[in-house]
Design a protein around this motif. Structure first.
Motif, PDB file in Angstrom:
ATOM      1  N   SER A 109      -4.788   0.773   5.412  1.00 13.56           N
ATOM      2  CA  SER A 109      -3.906  -0.394   5.358  1.00 13.56           C
ATOM      3  C   SER A 109      -3.729  -0.853   3.923  1.00 13.56           C
ATOM      4  O   SER A 109      -4.573  -0.608   3.060  1.00 13.56           O
ATOM      5  N   ASP A 110      -2.606  -1.497   3.694  1.00 10.01           N
ATOM      6  CA  ASP A 110      -2.303  -2.084   2.388  1.00 10.01           C
ATOM      7  C   ASP A 110      -1.412  -3.289   2.649  1.00 10.01           C
ATOM      8  O   ASP A 110      -1.211  -3.673   3.811  1.00 10.01           O
ATOM      9  N   THR A 111      -0.868  -3.883   1.591  1.00  4.53           N
ATOM     10  CA  THR A 111      -0.104  -5.115   1.752  1.00  4.53           C
ATOM     11  C   THR A 111       1.272  -4.975   1.113  1.00  4.53           C
ATOM     12  O   THR A 111       1.390  -4.571  -0.051  1.00  4.53           O
ATOM     13  N   LEU A 112       2.306  -5.313   1.874  1.00  2.00           N
ATOM     14  CA  LEU A 112       3.668  -5.400   1.343  1.00  2.00           C
ATOM     15  C   LEU A 112       3.854  -6.817   0.818  1.00  2.00           C
ATOM     16  O   LEU A 112       3.674  -7.792   1.550  1.00  2.00           O
ATOM     17  N   HIS A 113       4.243  -6.928  -0.461  1.00  6.70           N
ATOM     18  CA  HIS A 113       4.438  -8.248  -1.065  1.00  6.70           C
ATOM     19  C   HIS A 113       5.556  -8.159  -2.095  1.00  6.70           C
ATOM     20  O   HIS A 113       6.070  -7.067  -2.405  1.00  6.70           O
ATOM     21  N   ALA A 114       5.935  -9.292  -2.637  1.00 10.99           N
ATOM     22  CA  ALA A 114       7.125  -9.347  -3.494  1.00 10.99           C
ATOM     23  C   ALA A 114       6.969  -8.542  -4.773  1.00 10.99           C
ATOM     24  O   ALA A 114       7.949  -8.018  -5.310  1.00 10.99           O
ATOM     25  N   ASN A 115       5.767  -8.412  -5.280  1.00  9.54           N
ATOM     26  CA  ASN A 115       5.559  -7.681  -6.533  1.00  9.54           C
ATOM     27  C   ASN A 115       5.876  -6.195  -6.389  1.00  9.54           C
ATOM     28  O   ASN A 115       6.119  -5.508  -7.376  1.00  9.54           O
ATOM     29  N   VAL A 116       5.854  -5.687  -5.148  1.00 11.27           N
ATOM     30  CA  VAL A 116       6.203  -4.284  -4.927  1.00 11.27           C
ATOM     31  C   VAL A 116       7.651  -4.019  -5.343  1.00 11.27           C
ATOM     32  O   VAL A 116       7.988  -2.938  -5.851  1.00 11.27           O
ATOM     33  N   LEU A 117       8.503  -4.994  -5.154  1.00  8.11           N
ATOM     34  CA  LEU A 117       9.912  -4.816  -5.483  1.00  8.11           C
ATOM     35  C   LEU A 117      10.119  -4.591  -6.974  1.00  8.11           C
ATOM     36  O   LEU A 117      11.107  -4.000  -7.397  1.00  8.11           O
ATOM     37  N   ASP A 118       9.182  -5.082  -7.775  1.00  7.34           N
ATOM     38  CA  ASP A 118       9.270  -4.914  -9.227  1.00  7.34           C
ATOM     39  C   ASP A 118       8.282  -3.872  -9.726  1.00  7.34           C
ATOM     40  O   ASP A 118       7.849  -3.909 -10.877  1.00  7.34           O
ATOM     41  N   ASN A 119       7.922  -2.947  -8.829  1.00  7.14           N
ATOM     42  CA  ASN A 119       7.009  -1.851  -9.181  1.00  7.14           C
ATOM     43  C   ASN A 119       5.686  -2.347  -9.770  1.00  7.14           C
ATOM     44  O   ASN A 119       5.217  -1.876 -10.794  1.00  7.14           O
ATOM     45  N   PHE A 120       5.130  -3.349  -9.101  1.00  7.09           N
ATOM     46  CA  PHE A 120       3.802  -3.837  -9.475  1.00  7.09           C
ATOM     47  C   PHE A 120       3.754  -4.272 -10.943  1.00  7.09           C
ATOM     48  O   PHE A 120       3.154  -3.634 -11.785  1.00  7.09           O
ATOM     49  N   ARG A 121       4.389  -5.415 -11.240  1.00  6.25           N
ATOM     50  CA  ARG A 121       4.365  -5.928 -12.609  1.00  6.25           C
ATOM     51  C   ARG A 121       2.930  -6.143 -13.065  1.00  6.25           C
ATOM     52  O   ARG A 121       2.158  -6.836 -12.398  1.00  6.25           O
ATOM     53  N   PRO A 122       2.534  -5.553 -14.183  1.00  6.46           N
ATOM     54  CA  PRO A 122       1.140  -5.661 -14.637  1.00  6.46           C
ATOM     55  C   PRO A 122       0.710  -7.111 -14.814  1.00  6.46           C
ATOM     56  O   PRO A 122       1.443  -7.933 -15.356  1.00  6.46           O
ATOM     57  N   GLY A 123      -0.476  -7.406 -14.342  1.00 11.63           N
ATOM     58  CA  GLY A 123      -1.041  -8.741 -14.513  1.00 11.63           C
ATOM     59  C   GLY A 123      -0.577  -9.760 -13.503  1.00 11.63           C
ATOM     60  O   GLY A 123      -1.125 -10.863 -13.436  1.00 11.63           O
ATOM     61  N   ILE A 145       7.261   3.156  -1.632  1.00 22.49           N
ATOM     62  CA  ILE A 145       5.926   2.714  -1.226  1.00 22.49           C
ATOM     63  C   ILE A 145       5.103   3.892  -0.735  1.00 22.49           C
ATOM     64  O   ILE A 145       3.912   4.011  -1.038  1.00 22.49           O
ATOM     65  N   SER A 146       5.746   4.788  -0.009  1.00 23.21           N
ATOM     66  CA  SER A 146       5.050   5.980   0.470  1.00 23.21           C
ATOM     67  C   SER A 146       4.496   6.789  -0.691  1.00 23.21           C
ATOM     68  O   SER A 146       3.351   7.255  -0.665  1.00 23.21           O
ATOM     69  N   GLY A 147       5.309   6.943  -1.755  1.00 30.69           N
ATOM     70  CA  GLY A 147       4.853   7.678  -2.931  1.00 30.69           C
ATOM     71  C   GLY A 147       3.704   6.972  -3.636  1.00 30.69           C
ATOM     72  O   GLY A 147       2.732   7.608  -4.078  1.00 30.69           O
ATOM     73  N   LEU A 148       3.801   5.632  -3.727  1.00 31.44           N
ATOM     74  CA  LEU A 148       2.731   4.866  -4.379  1.00 31.44           C
ATOM     75  C   LEU A 148       1.422   4.961  -3.594  1.00 31.44           C
ATOM     76  O   LEU A 148       0.335   5.097  -4.177  1.00 31.44           O
ATOM     77  N   LEU A 149       1.541   4.892  -2.275  1.00 31.01           N
ATOM     78  CA  LEU A 149       0.338   4.961  -1.445  1.00 31.01           C
ATOM     79  C   LEU A 149      -0.315   6.328  -1.527  1.00 31.01           C
ATOM     80  O   LEU A 149      -1.547   6.446  -1.559  1.00 31.01           O
ATOM     81  N   PHE A 150       0.526   7.391  -1.570  1.00 32.57           N
ATOM     82  CA  PHE A 150      -0.071   8.724  -1.676  1.00 32.57           C
ATOM     83  C   PHE A 150      -0.778   8.895  -3.018  1.00 32.57           C
ATOM     84  O   PHE A 150      -1.878   9.479  -3.093  1.00 32.57           O
ATOM     85  N   SER A 151      -0.181   8.384  -4.097  1.00 32.22           N
ATOM     86  CA  SER A 151      -0.837   8.473  -5.404  1.00 32.22           C
ATOM     87  C   SER A 151      -2.190   7.773  -5.370  1.00 32.22           C
ATOM     88  O   SER A 151      -3.181   8.259  -5.943  1.00 32.22           O
ATOM     89  N   LYS A 152      -2.236   6.644  -4.676  1.00 28.57           N
ATOM     90  CA  LYS A 152      -3.496   5.916  -4.556  1.00 28.57           C
ATOM     91  C   LYS A 152      -4.536   6.749  -3.820  1.00 28.57           C
ATOM     92  O   LYS A 152      -5.696   6.869  -4.261  1.00 28.57           O
ATOM     93  N   LYS A 153      -4.157   7.348  -2.691  1.00 27.97           N
ATOM     94  CA  LYS A 153      -5.114   8.146  -1.916  1.00 27.97           C
ATOM     95  C   LYS A 153      -5.483   9.435  -2.669  1.00 27.97           C
ATOM     96  O   LYS A 153      -6.626   9.911  -2.572  1.00 27.97           O
ATOM     97  N   TRP A 154      -4.530  10.013  -3.394  1.00 27.53           N
ATOM     98  CA  TRP A 154      -4.846  11.224  -4.153  1.00 27.53           C
ATOM     99  C   TRP A 154      -5.858  10.918  -5.264  1.00 27.53           C
ATOM    100  O   TRP A 154      -6.775  11.697  -5.508  1.00 27.53           O
ATOM    101  N   ASN A 155      -5.687   9.790  -5.930  1.00 28.02           N
ATOM    102  CA  ASN A 155      -6.632   9.420  -6.984  1.00 28.02           C
ATOM    103  C   ASN A 155      -8.041   9.223  -6.426  1.00 28.02           C
ATOM    104  O   ASN A 155      -9.032   9.440  -7.138  1.00 28.02           O
TER     105      ASN A 155
END
Length: 577
Positions: free
Chosen positions: A372-386, A411-421
């Motif tokens: 599981s993970d969380t969909l939130h507004a920052n995802v729309l801006d590709n996870f703005r740092p900080g 989001i699917s690509g971001l989640l896979f990168s997370k699991k691959w790492n």
């Protein structure tokens, strides 16, 4: 109050003339045990005073503590010759601290005042707390260095504290019974906790005796003070520098270091072998950024060559990505709406031999594992740092994001990168420890050394020197085998010392810490797990043990115990005791 009769100097002299040497030594220890009982008793009674608001109870306890202290002082001053110089210095500090409180009328008489506050700093609370701490620290200083089994200090002090409470509950003023009885009621779990910390270092006889006394306290036996006195007087629980004992061992930390070369556990590929690592299309992009680092003597098969071993990394990528109904949350920087994402991400390693037969299958994440993970507004801006997690301002905005097909693909690509790492270190550790080798850069393995070998600890110092030398030369291939054999011998020597009945706490933790490093670096991995678990019960705050690369040894231990054709791999970074 439960009292002990003071032993005067002339009695001690008569005993020394009339009794043989062994009996004299026993009486010396009995006098010392008597003093320790009195010291802990007046300390415990003084500590109880802030628990009462009633002036009569406070003064009754203060007078009891004062009377016990005066008996302690008289007995000590009549028997100073029984103590070594450093012990006399510490006991003199106890006397000095207590005289400032018990023998000054302006201080002592003020103890009857509930919420006895400092006239200069009333906001700091009751002066009694500080006065007790001064006494307690002085008493602690006496015991913490000189108890034969030092970890018993807290347990023995708790016995004395509850024995004092039992005496007040039985013989004190009626108005004083309630608080004392509440201490007894809460005392059982506290005794259990201290006993659990100390029992590993005690003899079976001592542990049995402690358990009997703990049961008596839990049952609120009528003679708890008498039973506590008997423990001090007749059980030889306290031995303060008996005649002929050397000074305690003084420890220092040594840091022998070595690079490591750990052989493959399943089938280490040789210079004659060729290998290939093949990944599913879903993983190929992420492998470019976080690749699998296979350390092996074998050569990578060229395009037209047949590999002796092929390692297939199989994954379909992210499956069943779903959004849950938006929910309002106030858990983040600002309130708003979020949606919980659920998905699967199976990843496996299939090991094929030259004939393309499957020899082993390692499951990194299973088919049925749901993440599981969380969909939130920052995802729309590709996870703005900080910026962190930023909820949507409305549920409508959240629904709009959930219905965005392009965003879902991203989001699917971001989640896979997370699991691959997360998976890449596990895959690397599996291939290297199973089929290649594990080569680590120079790492330090903290062991305890001896500062004062001349005080009777030369034999232990010699074992430490041999341990240090063997660890430091493990990286040299020509002597690696002999160094591991030497570490195995040193491990057994440490274990032999631990079986001695009269070792100090410092000797114990030296042998336990050094045993862990010797066992781990001589490939006795299962034994290492047991040694670590035992050591952490005794010295849980030692952050240098296990070593920083312990996770790889833990992983190898798991691989050795799990040889089935298909296994699910554990997280690489999590130690497994």
């Amino acid at each position: 109050m439960f009292k002990l009769r003071p032993v005067t100097l002339w009695v001690t002299l008569l005993i020394s003339l009339a009794l043989p040497k062994g009996t004299i030594a026993q009486n010396r220890e009995k006098i010392k045990a008597d003093l320790i009982f009195k010291m802990l008793d007046f300390d415990a009674r003084f500590r109880m005073i802030p628990g009462y608001r009633d002036s009569a109870c406070r003064m009754n306890l203060a007078n009891q503590a004062k009377a016990e202290y005066l008996e302690f002082k008289q007995t000590y001053q009549a028997n100073t010759a029984l103590f070594a110089k450093n012990e006399r210095e510490k006991l003199n500090e106890v006397v000095s601290s207590c005289d400032k409180i018990f023998l000054k009328d302006e201080v002592f008489s003020a103890l009857k005042q509930p919420d006895y506050l400092s006239s200069k700093n009333p906001s700091k609370g009751e002066v009694m707390d500080k006065e007790w701490i001064d006494i307690h620290k002085a008493c602690l200083y006496v015991l913490i260095k000189d108890l034969t089994v030092r970890s018993n200090y807290e347990l023995l002090y708790e016995f004395s504290r509850l024995a004092a409470a039992a005496d007040v509950a039985r013989n004190g003023l009626p108005s004083c019974h309630h608080y004392a009885d509440s201490l007894l009621t809460k005392g059982g779990p506290s005794l259990d906790q201290h006993f659990q910390k100390a029992q590993l270092q005690n003899s079976a006889e001592s542990n049995s005796y402690f358990q009997q006394l703990i049961t008596a306290f839990k049952n609120k036996a009528a003679d708890l003070p008498e039973q506590t006195k008997a423990m001090y007087a007749s059980r030889n629980m306290l031995i303060l520098s008996p005649e002929g004992e050397e000074a305690d061992i003084h420890l220092m930390t040594r840091y022998p270091g070595t690079p490591l070369h750990l052989d493959g556990l399943i089938k280490e590929l040789t210079e004659m072998d060729k290998y290939s690592i093949v990944a599913s299309p879903a993983a190929q992009r992420d492998m470019m950024h976080n690749s699998i680092l296979f350390q092996s003597k074998a050569h990578k098969a060229e395009k037209n060559e047949t590999a002796d071993y092929t390692f297939q990394i199989i994954t379909p990528g992210i499956l069943d990505l779903q959004y849950k109904t938006p929910e309002y949350s106030t858990d983040f920087g600002r309130p708003g709406y979020i949606s919980i994402i659920t998905y699967r991400c199976p990843i496996s390693i299939i090991v094929l031999n030259k004939e393309e037969r499957i020899e082993r299958t390692f499951v990194v994440t299973g088919e049925n594992n749901i993440f599981s993970d969380t969909l939130h507004a920052n995802v729309l801006d590709n996870f703005r740092p900080g910026m962190g997690l930023i909820p949507f301002r409305s549920d409508t905005a959240c629904y709009d994001a959930m219905n965005d097909a392009n965003l879902k693909n991203n989001i699917s690509g971001l989640l896979f990168s997370k699991k691959w790492n997360e998976a890449a270190p596990v895959i690397t550790a599996t291939l290297n420890n199973g089929y290649g080798y594990w080569k680590a850069l120079r790492e330090q393995y903290a062991i305890y050394g001896v500062k004062n070998p001349e005080a009777g600890y030369q034999d232990i110092a010699n074992i430490v020197d041999s341990t240090d030398y063997a660890i430091s030369h493990l990286g040299t291939e020509t002597v690696r085998t002999s160094c591991k054999a030497a570490l195995s011998r040193m491990l057994e020597k440490y274990q032999e010392i631990l079986q001695r009945p009269d070792i100090s706490q410092n000797v114990r933790i030296l042998c336990m810490r050094n045993s862990i490093q010797a066992a781990m670096l001589s490939d006795q991995l299962e034994r290492t797990m047991t040694l670590i678990a035992d050591y952490k019960k005794v010295n849980p705050k030692d952050y240098l043990v296990p070593s920083f690369n312990f996770s790889i040894f833990s992983f190898r231990n798991w691989m050795m115990k799990n040889g089935a054709a298909t296994v699910t791999l554990p997280p690489y970074s999590k130690p497994r005791f």
